[in-house]
Design an enzyme around this catalytic site. Structure first.
Site: not given
Ligand SMILES: Cc1cc2nc3c(=O)[nH]c(=O)nc-3n(C[C@H](O)[C@H](O)[C@H](O)COP(=O)(O)OP(=O)(O)OC[C@H]3O[C@@H](n4cnc5c(N)ncnc54)[C@H](O)[C@@H]3O)c2cc1C
Lengths: 249, 378
Positions: B122-123, B126-127, B131, B156, B275, B362-363
């Protein structure tokens, strides 16, 4: 042919706690003995090579039908069970099992574990063979079916014996005969739908002998720490020798 | 209210525990070092139907539903998180296909994946974002009977394995996120080398590069320009698996603390007699129980909900609590271990690293709280 596997419903040993040296079995989930699972696996392997059906039989609590889902998941085709609430000693279990087995047609092989998972008295298989007038072999770690005979290997303390026994026969297997397979999700979910017959003991039409053995007490062995402290290696060696260890000095 | 597990549920839990101990535990260190789940373990998991638990029988699955899924995943993650992470992401991709696919799509992609012959993905991420769907940049441009996909997907899970990938891109005409089923390793599809993660070793994690990947129009999942519901579904349902992984970590933290407390002695008595240690053990026990019932309940809700919005709120709540609990439990378990707990020879180090993963995937936890607060304060 039908292969009958007798399995004992026992409390899950790993979940039993000892209080005041007594095992507390209340609320402990029921399961089947481990060696009995090896017996079932042996039956399933024979079934895979020959044209046969595996029928599991057992005597147990009111939950016995649920307990035996595990056996039906692991390859049993059908279950024949008797509900008996309360204690049972080996002679009584054997009588009930023999009555159950007598009701099954074309039985070629009756498998037991070499001892049950709880009491391990290793009596029921032999007693059933006696009641049914069938040959029996114990401590078996290999079974090969050839027509109307079974070639088995019996593992004894200091030798292995190959034997040939005419079927039908009672065979008691040891745990090293195989590694019991782990049932899949689908097999587990289908287990409950396999045919089964659950009877009350009085429906079997046999007289159950009165108990002849009375359990006076059932206590866990007491383990005492001796709290002996030693200062040097030679003191340690001596202390161990005094306790009867370390014969190779 | 019945909190008892059925006999079938107990047996599935036991099956997973037995397999984890008999087959996975002996190679758990190897999985940690190689960052790869051995093929025979993948085959063993497939044989036990662990890749098709939640898929209905008509599509080749076991039709067990989500409660047994949670129970089994917990037991696997207790021993090694890598295989559990693979199953979780697989189940997420597969769930989206089962829920939103046409009959033809389901017939084409689901059965092999339900048998574990194909591994789904499930992708979304992106860089630029993990979220926020509004920031997606992967593009899909229609060209006759197919779409042409270009872009990069980051982090992914399972993207190296063969199988279907549910991928989100901005469809050019509608300008909206749209879900496509891409067959991994088709022409134009390539992946990075695996990320070297802090925890969850063995779980396959790569970036995907899409260069003029052609996807037939019939591979659009749901409607063109209408990827949101699928994304929402995925983000919510994916948490069931993630929670189970964190729950398995919490269970391991608890068991390790109890074991160490009984084994380690001071002045001739186990530290369990102190304890201070007793209180730590009690604390982890409480944490585990609270996570457990939230995770099991989410499985129950997943079987029974039709309201994905309501479910998303429940999933967000369960996710942040359980992920945080896993970290708390492993930290306390680490305290019970003292300095030994910092040594790689001790299993608690793996658990500690694994626990750090849950809050960020996952968020992230913050996003869960945003979802939840948004609903409460609506
Ligand atoms: C082991 C692993 C497996 C994964 N597998 C998948 C996969 O199969 N498919 C997939 O699509 N992704 C996958 N991911 C990606 C993962 O789901 C995302 O990296 C994750 O959702 C966080 O996104 P980000 O790194 O871009 O963080 P960001 O969205 O950039 O967030 C960074 C920080 O900014 C803050 N932030 C950002 N936006 C907000 C907001 N609106 N309000 C408040 N705070 C905010 C948060 O506190 C967060 O800690 C995987 C990641 C890992 C590590």
């Amino acid at each position: 042919m039908n292969i009958v596997v007798a399995m004992k419903e026992i409390p899950d040993i790993q979940q039993i706690r000892i209080r005041n040296r007594k095992p507390v079995t209340d609320d402990v989930p029921r399961t089947l003995g481990n060696i009995d699972k090896n017996a079932l696996e042996a039956a399933v392997q024979i079934k895979e090579k020959t044209d046969s059906q595996v029928i599991v039989v057992g005597v147990g609590s009111s939950e016995v039908e649920d307990t035996f889902k595990e056996a039906l998941a692991a390859g049993g085709d059908e279950a024949r069970l008797v509900v008996w609430d309360g204690e049972l000693e080996s002679s009584q279990s054997a009588q009930l099992l023999a009555a159950l087995i007598t009701k099954i047609d074309s039985v070629g092989l009756i498998l037991f574990g070499e001892g049950s998972g709880d009491n391990y008295s290793s009596q029921v298989g032999s007693r059933v063979a006696q009641i049914l007038g069938l040959p029996q072999v114990g401590y078996v770690n290999r079974i090969e079916i050839e027509g109307s005979t079974a070639r088995v290997t019996r593992s004894l303390e200091d030798c292995e014996q190959d034997l040939e026994v005419a079927l039908p026969a009672v065979i008691m297997v040891s745990s090293d005969i195989n590694t019991a397979r782990i049932p899949s999700v689908t097999q587990i979910l289908k287990a409950g739908k396999k045919p089964k017959e659950v009877l009350a003991a009085n429906e079997l039409g046999v007289a159950i002998p009165a108990a002849q053995v009375e359990t006076i007490s059932n206590l866990a062995p007491e383990m005492e720490r001796r709290q002996i402290s030693v200062k040097t290696i030679s003191d340690l060696v001596k202390a161990l020798a005094d306790e009867g260890f370390g014969g190779g000095r | 209210m019945d909190f008892n597990l059925s006999k079938e549920e107990i047996l599935i839990q036991k099956m997973a525990r037995d397999y984890a101990e008999q087959a996975i535990l002996p190679v758990a260190d190897q999985i940690e070092k190689d960052n790869r789940v051995p093929d025979d373990i993948m085959a063993g998991l497939a044989e036990l139907d662990l890749f098709g638990m939640t898929v209905p029988e008509e599509f080749g699955g076991a039709g067990a539903g989500y409660v047994p899924y949670v129970l089994a995943m917990e037991q696997i993650a207790r021993v090694s998180s890598g295989p559990a992470m693979i199953i979780s992401a697989h189940n997420l991709g597969l769930g989206a296909l089962v829920n939103f696919g046409t009959d033809e799509q389901k017939a084409k992609f689901v059965p092999q994946a339900a048998k574990g012959e194909h591994i789904a993905s499930f992708a979304f991420t992106e860089p630029g974002t993990g979220s926020d769907p509004k920031q997606l940049t992967t593009s899909a441009v229609r060209g006759g009977d197919h779409f042409v996909l270009n872009g990069t997907k980051r982090f992914i899970t399972n993207a190296s394995y063969k199988g279907p990938l549910v991928l989100f891109a901005i469809e050019a005409e509608s300008g909206q996120p749209t879900a496509f089923v891409v067959e991994k390793h088709c022409p134009g599809y390539s992946v990075s080398k695996p990320w070297s993660k802090l925890g969850w070793h063995g779980g396959d994690l790569v970036d995907i590069y899409l260069k003029d990947v052609q996807v037939p129009v019939e591979n659009v999942l749901g409607k063109i320009g209408d990827g949101y519901p699928i994304l929402q579904y995925g983000i919510a349902f994916g948490k069931i698996g993630m929670n189970s992984v964190a729950l398995g970590t919490t269970l391991a933290a608890f068991e390790l603390a109890v074991k160490y407390a009984k084994e380690k002695t001071h002045r001739g008595q186990p530290i369990a007699k102190f304890q201070a240690i007793q209180m730590k053990v009690a604390e982890i026990a409480g944490i585990y129980e609270s996570s457990r019932w939230l995770a099991y309940r989410l499985g129950f809700l997943a079987n029974n909900t039709k309201n994905y919005r309501e479910f998303a709120k429940e999933a967000a709540l369960a996710k942040w609590v359980i992920a945080r609990n896993a970290q708390e439990a492993t930290r306390i378990s680490m305290d019970v271990h003292g300095s030994y707990g910092l040594m790689e020879d001790y299993e608690i180090t793996r658990i500690y690293r694994d626990a750090a993963m849950g809050p960020q995937v996952e968020g992230v936890i913050h996003m869960q709280q945003v979802i939840l607060a948004g609903d409460i304060l609506r």
